[in-house]
Scaffold this active site. Structure first.
Site, short mmCIF file in Angstrom:
data_model
loop_
_atom_site.label_atom_id
_atom_site.label_comp_id
_atom_site.label_asym_id
_atom_site.label_seq_id
_atom_site.Cartn_x
_atom_site.Cartn_y
_atom_site.Cartn_z
N ASN A 45 0.83 -1.20 0.00
CA ASN A 45 0.00 0.00 0.00
C ASN A 45 0.86 1.26 0.00
O ASN A 45 1.97 1.29 0.56
CB ASN A 45 -1.02 0.00 1.15
CG ASN A 45 -0.45 -0.27 2.51
OD1 ASN A 45 0.54 -0.99 2.66
ND2 ASN A 45 -1.05 0.31 3.52
N CYS A 56 -4.11 0.74 -2.54
CA CYS A 56 -3.99 -0.50 -1.76
C CYS A 56 -2.94 -1.41 -2.39
O CYS A 56 -2.63 -1.32 -3.58
CB CYS A 56 -5.31 -1.25 -1.74
SG CYS A 56 -6.62 -0.46 -0.79
N GLU A 58 -3.10 -4.51 -3.17
CA GLU A 58 -3.62 -5.38 -4.24
C GLU A 58 -3.62 -4.65 -5.58
O GLU A 58 -3.23 -5.20 -6.61
CB GLU A 58 -5.05 -5.83 -3.91
CG GLU A 58 -5.17 -6.68 -2.66
CD GLU A 58 -5.36 -5.88 -1.38
OE1 GLU A 58 -4.91 -4.71 -1.31
OE2 GLU A 58 -5.95 -6.42 -0.43
N CYS A 91 -10.26 -5.07 0.36
CA CYS A 91 -11.38 -4.12 0.44
C CYS A 91 -12.26 -4.28 -0.80
O CYS A 91 -11.88 -4.93 -1.78
CB CYS A 91 -10.87 -2.69 0.58
SG CYS A 91 -10.21 -2.00 -0.96
N1 THU Z 1 -5.28 -1.46 2.49
C1 THU Z 1 -4.75 -2.27 1.53
O1 THU Z 1 -3.62 -2.06 1.08
N2 THU Z 1 -5.49 -3.31 1.10
C2 THU Z 1 -6.73 -3.63 1.56
O2 THU Z 1 -7.36 -4.54 1.05
C3 THU Z 1 -7.29 -2.89 2.69
C4 THU Z 1 -6.61 -1.64 3.04
C5 THU Z 1 -4.48 -0.33 2.98
C6 THU Z 1 -5.00 1.02 2.57
C7 THU Z 1 -4.44 1.90 3.66
O3 THU Z 1 -3.13 2.29 3.31
C8 THU Z 1 -4.35 0.99 4.88
O4 THU Z 1 -4.46 -0.33 4.39
C9 THU Z 1 -5.41 1.26 5.92
O5 THU Z 1 -6.66 1.17 5.39
#
Ligand code: THU
Length: 135
Positions: A45, A56, A58, A91
């Site tokens: 992320n 994110c 992913e 998410c």
């Molecule tokens: N985040 C991800 O990288 N992937 C997810 O599926 C959920 C959330 C990150 C986004 C943000 O930088 C941190 O997690 C907190 O939400």
């Protein structure tokens, strides 16, 4: 795929998680995509002071994969690592983006405590639109 191979993907997800740029949430996420062509793409992320611009792990991994494989990129497996007590699943936005690039692949999430959750994209994103466009 053998357990040992999954273990290798988990190690890689853990490694890339260290590179996360998450000064605001302090929540690091690492993602590994295994493609149908057996290539491995990593993502973490990347946050921004303008919070809505955060990418994110992913979707960061998908950007890499498409840049390298182009339209033939298809997801075989996804592995997610977070340094938390419980594993997290992607998410909603990431479920939608991952779904674009594969058919009912498995998503394996793991964490600090080595708990593992495994779900298919169809479980995580049921009844998604399946519109075929001409290439
Ligand atoms: N985040 C991800 O990288 N992937 C997810 O599926 C959920 C959330 C990150 C986004 C943000 O930088 C941190 O997690 C907190 O939400």
């Amino acid at each position: 795929m053998e357990d040992k191979d999954i273990g290798d993907l988990i190690i890689k997800a853990k490694e890339v998680c260290q590179n996360a740029y998450a000064p605001y949430s302090k929540f690091r996420v690492g993602c590994i995509l295994l493609s149908e062509s057996e290539k491995i793409y990593s993502g973490c992320n990347i946050e921004n002071i303008s919070f809505g611009l955060t990418i994110c792990a992913e979707r960061a991994a998908v950007s890499k994969a498409i840049s390298i494989e182009g339209q033939k990129f298809r997801i075989k497996k996804v592995v997610i690592y977070t340094p938390t007590e419980a594993p997290i699943t992607p998410c909603g936005a990431c479920r939608q983006v991952l779904n674009e690039f594969g058919d009912d692949f498995e998503i394996i999430s793991t964490c600090n405590s080595n708990l593992v959750v495994q779900k298919s994209i169809d479980e995580l994103l049921p009844d998604s639109p399946n519109i075929k466009f001409k290439k």
